[in-house]
Write an enzyme that holds these catalytic residues in place. Structure first.
Site, mmCIF file in Angstrom:
data_model
loop_
_atom_site.group_PDB
_atom_site.id
_atom_site.type_symbol
_atom_site.label_atom_id
_atom_site.label_comp_id
_atom_site.label_asym_id
_atom_site.label_seq_id
_atom_site.Cartn_x
_atom_site.Cartn_y
_atom_site.Cartn_z
ATOM 1 N N GLU A 254 19.800 3.475 -37.801
ATOM 2 C CA GLU A 254 19.811 2.193 -38.513
ATOM 3 C C GLU A 254 21.261 1.888 -38.886
ATOM 4 O O GLU A 254 21.890 1.025 -38.305
ATOM 5 C CB GLU A 254 18.933 2.271 -39.768
ATOM 6 C CG GLU A 254 18.925 0.999 -40.592
ATOM 7 C CD GLU A 254 18.259 1.177 -41.963
ATOM 8 O OE1 GLU A 254 18.067 2.325 -42.377
ATOM 9 O OE2 GLU A 254 17.954 0.165 -42.602
ATOM 10 N N ASP B 266 7.672 1.535 -52.759
ATOM 11 C CA ASP B 266 8.549 1.017 -53.814
ATOM 12 C C ASP B 266 9.321 -0.220 -53.354
ATOM 13 O O ASP B 266 10.072 -0.804 -54.122
ATOM 14 C CB ASP B 266 9.524 2.103 -54.288
ATOM 15 C CG ASP B 266 10.258 2.788 -53.145
ATOM 16 O OD1 ASP B 266 9.633 3.020 -52.091
ATOM 17 O OD2 ASP B 266 11.461 3.076 -53.283
ATOM 18 N N GLY C 16 17.070 7.532 -46.762
ATOM 19 C CA GLY C 16 18.293 7.564 -47.567
ATOM 20 C C GLY C 16 19.491 7.361 -46.655
ATOM 21 O O GLY C 16 19.328 7.152 -45.452
ATOM 22 N N HIS D 6 7.685 0.667 -47.236
ATOM 23 C CA HIS D 6 7.951 1.525 -48.406
ATOM 24 C C HIS D 6 7.161 1.024 -49.610
ATOM 25 O O HIS D 6 7.248 -0.155 -49.960
ATOM 26 C CB HIS D 6 9.444 1.522 -48.736
ATOM 27 C CG HIS D 6 10.290 2.186 -47.686
ATOM 28 N ND1 HIS D 6 10.692 3.497 -47.777
ATOM 29 C CD2 HIS D 6 10.780 1.725 -46.507
ATOM 30 C CE1 HIS D 6 11.425 3.817 -46.711
ATOM 31 N NE2 HIS D 6 11.485 2.769 -45.914
ATOM 32 N N HIS E 29 5.779 1.111 -40.823
ATOM 33 C CA HIS E 29 6.983 1.406 -41.625
ATOM 34 C C HIS E 29 7.069 0.430 -42.797
ATOM 35 O O HIS E 29 7.523 -0.699 -42.657
ATOM 36 C CB HIS E 29 8.229 1.300 -40.731
ATOM 37 C CG HIS E 29 9.478 1.824 -41.368
ATOM 38 N ND1 HIS E 29 10.308 2.744 -40.759
ATOM 39 C CD2 HIS E 29 10.061 1.566 -42.572
ATOM 40 C CE1 HIS E 29 11.334 3.020 -41.552
ATOM 41 N NE2 HIS E 29 11.207 2.316 -42.657
#
Ligand SMILES: [Zn+2]
Length: 363
Positions: free
Chosen positions: A206, A23, A176, A21, A19
């Site tokens: 989360e 960006d 998101g 990202h 996991h």
């Protein structure tokens, strides 16, 4: 008795990351150069170290607005083929330097269309960067394409994942804000992926509680959970005893992997501190726990640093770190044979060597 693993030792261990990202892991110096190349204005600093500090402070500020602003800058400069390829290549280099041998890195193609790229061009640019990274640094990186849960392009992105499945895209994800955007909103995309025998993970549990986890698993059919920390809401702890509710039992019984990201969870308020992070309890109860970075730039972290923090907070030794690593490799979306080769050919021998070299009594 084994010596407690140090950060330096941990960096040498063969690690697995599920996991992360794209960006969320761009080098500050690269952000500055890319901004200059495309005429992106509005960076809060043009000195790499100052920019790095700005990112970490914004992520630690406790303000969601400031946290989200950090991504507007990284995504803002990742809008050309060259930029995407470069960021992916450097990601592979940074992970390899941290001792990661297999990684799955995710990003949302729909966020990189601002300067006219197509979804396909975005995917191909990122794949190209990781292929070059594999050639130069040996690390294997699969990508996950992410759909944004507040947008309405999940079906299109799921189709993209399937179209590129044999070319390096190993799965799909949605990310998101959780509140107000339950995973079932994208049920058609998940059903499509299941019919296509494709893999996917869902950011769930989360910021939001059990209903989100329940939907991700029982409605959408997620293979893994992004974070999943709120599963502890279904566990009652009484001293050394723990009573699991039906959902927690299901997650543990089915060995559903939890992609836990300790430092990131503290920044977003999903956990108070590393020592109080649910990972300690969930590891003790033998959930399929894995350790991840989420956003290396914003959290100022790496897999090795996450491990080192857990060693400090929970007294973990090499056996625990190997257990997390084998869990991650078992849970990867790479084909079974490849996973087995990593576990038996790379991870176990690598940890055995470190355990052996560290096998001297504690002073
Ligand atoms: Zn994430």
């Amino acid at each position: 008795m084994n010596k407690r693993p140090t950060l330096e030792d941990i960096r040498r261990a063969p690690k697995v990351l599920l996991h992360d990202h794209l960006d969320g892991g761009v080098r500050p110096a690269t952000i500055i150069e890319l901004a200059r190349d495309i005429g992106y204005e509005g960076l809060p600093a043009t000195d790499p170290e100052k920019l790095r500090t700005w990112f970490e402070e914004a992520a630690n500020s406790g303000s969601l607005e400031r946290y989200l602003e950090t991504f507007s800058h990284t995504v803002g400069v990742m809008q050309t083929i060259d930029a995407l390829t470069r960021v992916a290549y450097e990601c592979a280099e940074d992970l390899a330097n941290d001792g990661v041998v297999y990684a799955e890195v995710r990003y949302a193609p729909e966020q990189h269309l601002g300067m006219g790229l197509t979804l396909e061009q975005v995917v191909e640019a990122v794949l190209d960067g990781f292929a070059r990274g594999h050639r130069d640094f040996g690390i294997r990186v699969g990508t996950l394409v992410t759909a944004m849960r507040h947008q309405a392009r999940s079906m299109e992105i799921a189709e993209l994942a399937v179209r590129y499945r044999d070319l390096g895209v190993v799965g799909f994800d949605i990310a998101g804000a959780e509140a107000g955007y339950p995973p079932t909103r994208h049920l058609d995309a998940f059903e499509y992926l299941q019919r296509e025998n494709a893999h996917f993970t869902i950011h769930a549990g989360e910021g939001f509680g059990l209903p989100s986890i329940w939907q991700a698993i029982q409605w959408c059919g997620a293979d893994r959970l992004g974070h999943g920390v709120r599963i502890i809401d279904d566990i009652e702890v009484d001293g050394d005893d723990a009573r699991l509710g039906r959902l927690a039992n299901y997650v543990r019984d089915k060995r559903i992997p939890l992609e836990m990201c300790p430092t990131s969870n503290i920044q977003t308020g999903a956990a108070k501190s590393i020592a109080e992070h649910p990972i300690g309890l969930l590891r003790r109860l033998s959930f399929r726990v894995t350790v991840n970075t989420d956003n290396r730039l914003m959290s100022g972290t790496s897999v090795s640093e996450e491990f080192a923090k857990l060693v400090e907070a929970f007294g973990y030794g090499w056996d625990d770190l190997q257990w997390f690593t084998v869990n991650a490799m078992k849970s990867a979306f790479a084909p079974f044979n490849e996973r087995l080769e990593f576990i038996n050919g790379v991870i176990k021998p690598g940890f055995a060597q470190l355990k052996w070299s560290g096998a001297r009594p504690l002073a």
